[in-house]
Design an enzyme around this catalytic site. Structure first.
Site, PDB file in Angstrom:
ATOM      1  N   GLU A 169      25.905  58.042  25.010  1.00 25.07           N
ATOM      2  CA  GLU A 169      27.518  57.966  25.111  1.00 25.07           C
ATOM      3  C   GLU A 169      28.215  57.306  26.284  1.00 25.07           C
ATOM      4  O   GLU A 169      28.965  56.709  26.034  1.00 25.07           O
ATOM      5  CB  GLU A 169      28.200  59.515  25.030  1.00 25.07           C
ATOM      6  N   ASP A 220      26.399  63.717  28.008  1.00 27.63           N
ATOM      7  CA  ASP A 220      26.459  63.752  26.705  1.00 27.63           C
ATOM      8  C   ASP A 220      27.243  65.054  26.051  1.00 27.63           C
ATOM      9  O   ASP A 220      27.623  66.024  27.210  1.00 27.63           O
ATOM     10  CB  ASP A 220      25.017  64.165  26.106  1.00 27.63           C
ATOM     11  N   GLU A 221      27.826  64.686  25.110  1.00 30.87           N
ATOM     12  CA  GLU A 221      28.471  65.682  24.440  1.00 30.87           C
ATOM     13  C   GLU A 221      29.653  66.584  25.042  1.00 30.87           C
ATOM     14  O   GLU A 221      29.714  67.666  25.240  1.00 30.87           O
ATOM     15  CB  GLU A 221      27.589  66.890  23.908  1.00 30.87           C
ATOM     16  N   VAL A 222      30.710  65.849  25.508  1.00 37.58           N
ATOM     17  CA  VAL A 222      31.732  66.357  26.319  1.00 37.58           C
ATOM     18  C   VAL A 222      32.940  66.544  25.133  1.00 37.58           C
ATOM     19  O   VAL A 222      33.337  65.759  24.584  1.00 37.58           O
ATOM     20  CB  VAL A 222      32.501  65.477  27.216  1.00 37.58           C
TER      21      VAL A 222
END
Ligand code: NAG
Ligand code: NAG
Ligand code: NAG
Ligand code: NAG
Length: 537
Positions: free
Chosen positions: A386, A333-335
């Site tokens: 994601e 997640d959240e890269v």
């Protein structure tokens, strides 16, 4: 004179109604009574008002003559005996019944061998419980069903003012609506001592949760003590002596969980959320640049070096040997792409690979390599949403929904339309900084993971959900109170039938469950002014 006027003030305050009684939002204090209500509400239950006395002290759990036997059930007999009779916790010594039928035995029948087994996504937790004097029966395919049935049995028992232990005549046929019912704990933002992890596992068992999603490491710290890479915790834990989960600690947690029918699914989140890995694993993170020179900062796993994948292979092989569950959570997640964009070697790699300037392709390349490693060592995986939105990968992937993009329902619809099995955790972030302990459980309760636009086939792909306790503002001091009994609302949503939706009924169950948890030694917080009938809280 002064004494007299003080007395007048006293009279005015306490004898006349307090003015605040009239303000909107005032809640009348509630005495929470024990009546033997079960949470999560069983699928089918025929209760009667015919009450039996539990025979004391002769009441016992026994195996039926053709039952399988194992340590899981043996130890559960002991645990539940202690929980039911918790003599120390009684204000009054229990008294013998008079003129009542007595229940003196619960006979348990386990159909499948259960020695040495671990729970899995496919485990049966079904059970049938019949309470009838003098001997009740509990029948289940597996030890897991027995554990759920014993929990139910223990909840059916209630006390009278004069200290008798009663249980009503009851028949229950029960099974979970969803197979994956999890709690996520984050032990990186704050370390959580084993004592509280175990208390939480107890609470999970009392609420029939069956997956401990252990978000064990993240940016802030790396408390997992690896054998192949000992420097990860030596240099990445908050304190490498005290804020550490050793291999023995992990074994302890896994065994404690197994005995309660709880799977332990560890999460090693990459390529982002890895700042704490940097010191102990040189070369793993991406050097960030200002122009043509490295600026001394690092961010995210370096996706272009083969050694990155060698390190992940070694680590994940170890994780496979340590954690018996068939699933590992691989994050994803959240890269943030800024550091990757600044790095000239990555720019060159992007050109070679034909990715253009689409850094999500590089992210896909990284994730695909990690998922392939996981598959090659024999582990199924769960990933954050994601990864699936980015188009990776085969249909055995389980996607976990964590944010509303644009709505929870839209994400569920989108991921299941692509054919992925899905878990819901968006909407069940119980750590949220602003929280309303009295009322927010009703919001959690109303969220149904199968209510979205989609075919029955899509809905069947939703395998459950997780209540999440992220650790920014949570450690051992407030973990249990902040989670419970609010997570009991999620427990019931994931276990009970779809049409169990009455808030008024749920409120009564959750009240009794909260007092029950307090009686069992957990700091479950109150949901309104009032008190528990038998507990000092
Ligand atoms: C058990 O029976 C008593 C009366 O004997 C009744 O008041 C109580 O509500 C019953 N409990 C349940 C869970 O049905
Ligand atoms: C559990 O019971 C439900 C309802 O009867 C049934 O649909 C399901 O197949 C059972 N599961 C197992 C593993 O026996
Ligand atoms: C990295 O691995 C790829 C694929 O196995 C290989 O083609 C390449 O030569 C390797 N690069 C280095 C620097 O070893
Ligand atoms: C389902 O689709 C209808 C019609 O497109 C839409 O109005 C509604 O908001 C959707 N419901 C959900 C839960 O997404």
């Amino acid at each position: 004179m002064a004494v007299l006027s003080l007395f007048a003030v006293f009279l005015a305050l306490f004898v006349s109604p307090l003015p605040c009684h009239d303000v909107p939002g005032y809640q009348k204090p509630v005495m929470v009574q024990q009546t033997g209500k079960v949470l999560p509400k069983p699928q089918t239950m025929t209760a009667s008002t015919e009450a039996y006395a539990l025979a004391m002290p002769s009441f016992k759990f026994t195996y039926g003559s053709s039952s399988e036997m194992c340590d899981i059930v043996d130890q559960a007999f002991q645990r539940y005996y202690d929980l039911i009779f918790d003599i120390d916790g009684l204000r009054k010594a229990p008294v013998a019944s008079k003129d009542m039928s007595e229940l003196n035995t619960l006979q348990v029948m386990v159909k499948e061998p259960c020695t040495g087994v671990y729970p899995s996504l496919e485990s049966s937790e079904n059970y049938t419980l019949t309470v009838a004097a003098p001997m009740g029966t509990l029948v289940a395919d597996s030890a897991w069903g027995v554990l759920r049935g014993l929990e139910t049995f223990s909840q059916l028992v209630y006390r009278t003012d004069n200290g008798m232990m009663l249980i009503n005549k009851t028949t229950i046929d029960d099974f979970p609506r969803f197979a994956h019912r999890g709690i996520l704990l984050d032990t990186s933002r704050h370390f959580i001592p084993l004592k509280y992890i175990k208390q939480n596992l107890d609470a999970m068992a009392y609420n029939k949760f069956n997956v401990f999603h252990w978000h064990i490491v993240d940016d802030q710290s790396f408390p997992y003590q690896s054998v192949v890479f000992p420097d990860l915790s030596a240099k990445g834990a908050f304190n490498p002596y005290t804020h550490l989960y050793t291999q023995d600690d992990i074994k302890d947690v896994i065994e404690y969980s197994r005995l309660r029918g709880i799977r332990v699914v560890p999460e090693f989140d990459t390529p982002g959320h890895t700042a704490s890995w940097g010191a102990g694993l040189p070369g793993f993170l991406t050097p960030c640049y200002d122009g043509t020179t490295p600026n001394g900062k690092y961010y995210a796993a370096n996706p272009i070096r083969n050694t990155t994948y060698d390190m992940m292979t070694k680590l994940l092989k170890e994780v496979k040997d340590v954690f018996p569950d068939k699933y590992v959570h691989l994050g994803g997640d959240e890269v943030n792409f800024n550091c990757w964009k600044s790095n000239p070697d990555i720019t060159k790699f992007m050109e070679t690979m034909g990715f253009g300037t689409d850094y999500s392709k590089l992210e896909q390349y990284y994730i695909k390599n990690i998922l392939d490693i996981s598959t090659s060592i024999g582990r199924n995986y769960i990933v954050w949403q994601e990864v699936l939105d980015n188009g990776v990968q085969d249909k055995s992937t389980v996607g976990e929904v964590w944010f509303e993009h644009p709505t929870i329902q839209a994400v569920l619809e989108r991921l299941t339309a692509k054919g992925y099995r899905t878990l819901l955790s968006a909407g069940w972030y119980l750590n949220h900084d602003v929280y309303n302990p009295g009322t927010d459980w009703s919001t959690f309760y109303k969220l149904d993971p199968q209510v979205f636009n989609g075919t029955q086939e899509q809905k069947d792909l939703v395998i459950g959900g997780e209540a999440c306790m992220w650790g920014e503002y949570v450690d051992g001091t407030n973990l249990i109170a902040r989670l419970w009994p609010r997570a009991s609302a999620v427990a019931e949503r994931l276990w009970s039938a779809k049409d169990v939706t009455s808030m008024a009924d749920a409120a009564v169950r959750i009240d009794e469950q909260r007092c029950r948890m307090v009686r069992r030694g957990l700091n479950a917080e109150p949901l309104h002014p009032g008190f528990c009938q038998f507990e000092y809280d």
